[in-house]
Design an enzyme around this catalytic site. Structure first.
Site, PDB file in Angstrom:
ATOM      1  N   HIS A 152       0.816  -1.211   0.000  1.00  0.00           N
ATOM      2  CA  HIS A 152       0.000   0.000   0.000  1.00  0.00           C
ATOM      3  C   HIS A 152       0.846   1.255   0.000  1.00  0.00           C
ATOM      4  O   HIS A 152       0.468   2.286  -0.541  1.00  0.00           O
ATOM      5  CB  HIS A 152      -0.940  -0.039   1.198  1.00  0.00           C
ATOM      6  CG  HIS A 152      -2.014  -1.054   1.032  1.00  0.00           C
ATOM      7  ND1 HIS A 152      -2.590  -1.727   2.068  1.00  0.00           N
ATOM      8  CD2 HIS A 152      -2.607  -1.519  -0.096  1.00  0.00           C
ATOM      9  CE1 HIS A 152      -3.507  -2.565   1.598  1.00  0.00           C
ATOM     10  NE2 HIS A 152      -3.528  -2.451   0.297  1.00  0.00           N
ATOM     11  N   GLU A 154     -28.493  18.198  -1.228  1.00  0.00           N
ATOM     12  CA  GLU A 154     -28.176  16.793  -0.960  1.00  0.00           C
ATOM     13  C   GLU A 154     -29.416  16.018  -0.527  1.00  0.00           C
ATOM     14  O   GLU A 154     -29.386  14.812  -0.398  1.00  0.00           O
ATOM     15  CB  GLU A 154     -27.138  16.690   0.162  1.00  0.00           C
ATOM     16  CG  GLU A 154     -25.872  17.443  -0.154  1.00  0.00           C
ATOM     17  CD  GLU A 154     -24.845  17.339   0.957  1.00  0.00           C
ATOM     18  OE1 GLU A 154     -23.935  16.531   0.817  1.00  0.00           O
ATOM     19  OE2 GLU A 154     -24.948  18.088   1.942  1.00  0.00           O
ATOM     20  N   ASP A 158     -24.847  12.213  -1.577  1.00  0.00           N
ATOM     21  CA  ASP A 158     -25.937  12.151  -0.609  1.00  0.00           C
ATOM     22  C   ASP A 158     -27.299  12.222  -1.289  1.00  0.00           C
ATOM     23  O   ASP A 158     -28.236  11.547  -0.865  1.00  0.00           O
ATOM     24  CB  ASP A 158     -25.799  13.284   0.416  1.00  0.00           C
ATOM     25  CG  ASP A 158     -24.867  12.871   1.533  1.00  0.00           C
ATOM     26  OD1 ASP A 158     -25.053  11.761   2.057  1.00  0.00           O
ATOM     27  OD2 ASP A 158     -23.952  13.643   1.856  1.00  0.00           O
ATOM     28  N   CYS A 167     -20.726  18.729  -6.967  1.00  0.00           N
ATOM     29  CA  CYS A 167     -19.432  18.346  -6.388  1.00  0.00           C
ATOM     30  C   CYS A 167     -19.433  16.911  -5.892  1.00  0.00           C
ATOM     31  O   CYS A 167     -18.501  16.462  -5.254  1.00  0.00           O
ATOM     32  CB  CYS A 167     -19.026  19.300  -5.273  1.00  0.00           C
ATOM     33  SG  CYS A 167     -20.234  19.365  -3.933  1.00  0.00           S
TER      34      CYS A 167
HETATM   35  C1  PEP Z   1     -22.022  14.677  -1.685  1.00  0.00           C
HETATM   36  O1  PEP Z   1     -22.823  14.280  -0.829  1.00  0.00           O
HETATM   37  O2  PEP Z   1     -22.132  14.422  -2.901  1.00  0.00           O
HETATM   38  C2  PEP Z   1     -20.869  15.497  -1.280  1.00  0.00           C
HETATM   39  C3  PEP Z   1     -20.103  16.080  -2.178  1.00  0.00           C
HETATM   40  O3  PEP Z   1     -20.626  15.588   0.049  1.00  0.00           O
HETATM   41  P1  PEP Z   1     -19.928  14.422   0.895  1.00  0.00           P
HETATM   42  O4  PEP Z   1     -19.488  13.352  -0.053  1.00  0.00           O
HETATM   43  O5  PEP Z   1     -18.801  15.032   1.627  1.00  0.00           O
HETATM   44  O6  PEP Z   1     -21.026  13.982   1.809  1.00  0.00           O
HETATM   45 MG    MG Z   2     -22.702  15.049   1.140  1.00  0.00          MG
END
Ligand code: PEP
Ligand code: MG
Length: 841
Positions: free
Chosen positions: A466, A703, A727, A774
């Site tokens: 790793h 989310e 999420d 994101c």
């Molecule tokens: C998401 O939920 O897509 C996000 C970018 O936040 P996290 O993955 O940190 O929950």
């Molecule tokens: Mg999230």
């Protein structure tokens, strides 16, 4: 295993039928202890005064062992009141409160003249790792079954005992090209654990419990080996079917990984050849690149763990706590690594966390404690013994796993006693050096100060270790398996490390160094050309620009993101400032980090997400109450609004950073309702006014389906939206994003999720707000194409996903992407959406 003093007396002598009482219902703890003591008195094991001694002990120590089991016993100085050893078991199906929050169902009262009772304790510690069997004892109605279960004493070295197969079985020939290594074995263990059935894997005479990772690894399975997987118990047939599905499903991935590795190794080696022959230490190439500099040898970390016995109960508590804190920490690390680097790298830490669930390892440590050794010593010994066992098997894959075991063992040790903390950031000279070490743990590698280490060479390890994987990800030239000669080098010896050929050239002459520099310059020019291409905007053929951001949490990661072509940081997950440490960073420290990000970005936009704690991101040191269903609990914005000290410290640090300049935006996670937005905005306005700081754009993450559906309402109150598809997918499809079996179905390109994204874009556009994404799907080239077609303006992703996403968008027309997005919205299933891939350009 040779018989020892502890196994010489069979526990059945102690667990006589007249010492067992089933279905008891004492009114409380004191009555339970008195009732159990009465059994011991009646059997002639103790003087009646010993009962009072047992109660006195409760006042000074906690005899609750955990998992519904308590082991009351008398004070050491009252041993004279014990006439002969005996163990009384009171079964209390309804449970009694032993201490606040601790309910005992089995009261195992111990009268011990010698250490004869240890075998029963050992059995109990084993049972505590097997929740199903232990819980069955809480209500079992047959006293002989209870006595039998507590008397069984399977040898500690269970994985290598010969044995037959269980009632249901299937045969399988290992077709993983690199054998059964930790990552697939972890998936086997997860599947096995989801069932109450007993499941085992046999290879020849060797048998392993399928729920124990180290035991499975110790089978040393290689490609071509035949195994029998068998199961017994209620759920046996279905459990075996699931095991088979997991085992065979992994084959394709294992073969693909091996083929990719083989292809890489067939690629022409573009190493450096010194103009004049130089003395060199040969090793194995682990991570490409050339590093020129003095070597710095890390002395062998001689961990001396003192043996400081503590009362068994206290030791058990400390081990239990250390294990659970380490588990949480590794989970956070895996989570962060998955989000930053990708799932393969994250699996390193998931596999390490699985080691901590290993029954045999934990039991071995408990046994050593029961034998009277200190908790740190016992744990260290158990880890060393198991690691030595793995390293001794003639199998390079397993030898590499020994390093993982020691790494994770060290993490636990540091939790048991912070004074035993080793590794971490090693003492390094100020000038950049080639770091030489016996072996480096993945944690040490991940924590290296990249400004001071320009290359890595280890005496041990293998190319699949790793550490090597992480070095490649970090872009650090590395070689492994250089042997003992490496450790003999004098600090400061000038050297040239070639990570392509796996050689450390020593004491180069001026001409050699100049030649190596020229080689590096040529490589850099080649890379710069690549980077220049990545630096081009993600502009579609018909002239539509999409902003490409990186998901980056630390200032020192910004440079890599920019070199991959990032134009901004679209998501800085600030909870990771909290997750990997034992305390919360204060305002000044946070300010420095945000400032560092803005400076590294040199005017490019930075979106900082306020703390998203809760759900899968637990921060032990905040001591938040336990929640049955944390994903639906006090998480993200909900937590911030309940913990003003967390929110305000962070906002003050952020606005102070904003005052120093840069393009900062703040966004809030897990927004569900307008009231949350208003309260958070009010906090921002107040703190901004107090600090006389400039206004910064305030956005929210989408989310939760509620936020997506109400975007048109929320858009009046925020400046931008960033969709967290990870999420949003979990909440829309009701699939835990970490669920081992269901996670594959949690596809962010499911038409239901795409429709929520479309709703978000429409709602935002109505008020002139922009929408970014994101979540992970932004880094998938096809996902990025569809999101662009849906009207998303900014995509933020793991840096290394950027080049492929940019290439895809640059080869597409916006009009075609819009049509593809419309087709995707009309699809009936996620598979139908995926089938559109390639048809939109
Ligand atoms: C998401 O939920 O897509 C996000 C970018 O936040 P996290 O993955 O940190 O929950
Ligand atoms: Mg999230």
């Amino acid at each position: 295993m040779a018989p020892d003093a502890n196994t010489a007396i069979m526990p059945t002598d102690l667990l006589r039928p007249d010492l067992l009482r089933l279905n008891a219902s004492p009114a409380g703890k004191e009555e339970a202890i008195r009732e159990a003591a009465q059994l011991l008195i009646a059997a002639g094991c103790i003087d009646s005064a010993y009962a009072a001694s047992m109660l006195r002990r409760e006042a000074v120590a906690n005899t609750f062992l955990g998992h519904g089991v308590a082991i009351p016993h008398g004070m050491v100085e009252d041993r004279g009141l014990v006439r002969r050893s005996g163990i009384a078991v009171l079964q209390v199906p309804g449970g009694i409160e032993w201490n606040p929050g601790q309910t005992a169902h089995l009261v195992v009262a111990i009268a011990a003249q010698s250490d004869a009772h240890i075998a029963v304790l050992r059995r109990l510690t084993r049972l505590m790792q097997d929740e199903a069997r232990l819980t069955a004892l809480f209500t079992v109605t047959d006293p002989t079954a209870l006595a039998a279960t507590l008397s069984e004493d399977a040898p500690v070295t269970a994985p290598t005992t010969p044995g037959g197969d269980l009632a249901e079985r299937f045969d399988w020939v290992v077709d993983y090209p690199t054998g059964l290594h930790a990552r697939p074995a972890t998936a086997w263990v997860e599947t096995a654990r989801a069932s109450t059935a007993r499941i085992q894997v046999r290879h020849g005479d060797l048998v392993a419990d399928a729920k124990a990772l180290v035991a499975l690894l110790q089978l040393g399975l290689r490609a071509g080996d035949s195994v029998v997987v068998s199961a017994e118990g209620d759920d046996a047939v279905a459990a075996l079917a699931r095991m088979k599905a997991t085992i065979t499903r992994l084959t394709a991935r294992e073969k693909a990984d091996a083929a990719a590795a083989a292809q890489k190794s067939r690629a022409p080696v573009r190493g450096w050849t010194p103009p004049n022959p130089l003395p060199a230490v040969p090793g194995i190439a682990a991570s490409p690149g050339l590093a020129i500099g003095p070597v710095h040898v890390l002395p062998r970390a001689a961990v001396s763990v003192p043996d400081e016995p503590v009362p068994l109960i206290e030791g058990g508590d400390r081990l239990h706590e250390a294990l659970s804190l380490t588990r949480q920490n590794l989970k956070a690390l895996a989570d962060d690594t998955a989000r930053r680097l990708g799932p393969s790298e994250a699996a390193i830490f998931t596999a390490q966390a699985e080691i901590l669930n290993d029954t045999d390892l934990v039991t071995l440590a408990c046994q050593l404690m029961v034998e009277g050794h200190g908790v740190a010593w016992s744990w260290h010994r158990a880890v060393e013994r198991t690691a030595a066992g793995l390293a001794a098997l003639d199998n390079p894959v397993l030898a590499a796993r020994a390093a993982d075991l020691r790494d994770v063992g060290q993490r636990v040790l540091a939790r048991i006693d912070p004074a035993l903390r080793t590794g971490g950031a090693p003492d390094l000279p100020d000038t950049p050096c080639i770091l030489i070490a016996e072996d480096l743990s993945p944690s040490d590698t991940a924590a290296l100060d990249m400004a001071r280490v320009i290359g890595l060479a280890t005496a041990q390890g293998g190319p699949t270790s790793h550490t090597a994987i992480l070095a490649r990800t970090l872009g650090l030239p590395a070689m492994v398996a250089g042997g003992a000669a490496l450790m003999e080098l004098a600090n400061g010896t000038p050297a040239i490390l070639d990570g392509q050929t796996g050689r450390l050239h020593l004491s180069p002459a001026e001409a050699d160094t100049a030649d190596a520099r020229a080689w590096i310059a040529r490589e850099e020019a080649r890379k710069a050309e690549e980077e220049a291409r990545r630096g081009l905007p993600a502009r579609t053929r018909d002239g539509h620009d999409v902003e490409i951001g990186a998901n980056v949490n630390r200032p020192d990661q910004v440079a890599v993101a920019l070199s991959q072509g990032a134009e901004s940081v679209g998501l800085m997950r600030t909870e990771f400032l909290f997750l990997e440490r034992g305390d919360a960073p204060g305002e000044d420290e946070q300010y420095e980090t945000y400032r560092g990000m803005l400076t590294a970005l040199e005017g490019r936009p930075l979106i900082v997400r306020a703390l998203d704690i809760g759900g899968d991101k637990q921060v032990p040191h905040l001591q938040l109450p336990h929640e049955e269903n944390p994903f639906l609990g006090v998480r993200g914005a909900r937590l911030l609004l309940r913990k003003p000290e967390l929110l305000e410290t962070q906002l003050r640090a952020l606005y102070r950073a904003a005052k120093d300049g840069g393009a900062l935006s703040i966004m809030f996670p897990m927004i569900t309702a307008l009231g949350e937005v208003q309260a958070l905005r009010a906090a921002c306005d107040r703190i901004r006014a107090e600090l006389d700081a400039p206004a910064v754009p305030l956005g929210i993450m989408v989310e939760v389906p509620a936020a997506a559906i109400q975007t048109d309402v929320l858009a009046r109150h925020v400046d931008f939206f960033s969709i967290g598809t990870n999420d949003l997918t979990q909440y829309a499809l009701a699939i835990d994003r970490q669920h081992p079996e269901l996670a594959a179905e949690a596809d962010s390109l499911h038409p239901a999720v795409l429709r929520l994204i479309r709703l978000t874009v429409e709602g935002a556009e109505r008020h002139g707000r922009w929408v970014g994404v994101c979540g992970g799907i932004a880094g998938d080239p096809f996902g990025a194409a569809l999101l662009t077609g849906l009207g998303v303006r900014e995509l933020s992703m793991t840096p290394r996903d950027i080049p492929a996403v940019k290439d895809r968008l640059r080869g597409s027309d916006l009009s075609a992407l819009r049509q593809a997005a419309q087709r995707a919205l009309d699809c009936e299933t996620a598979d139908a959406v995926r089938a559109l891939d390639g048809g939109e350009a």
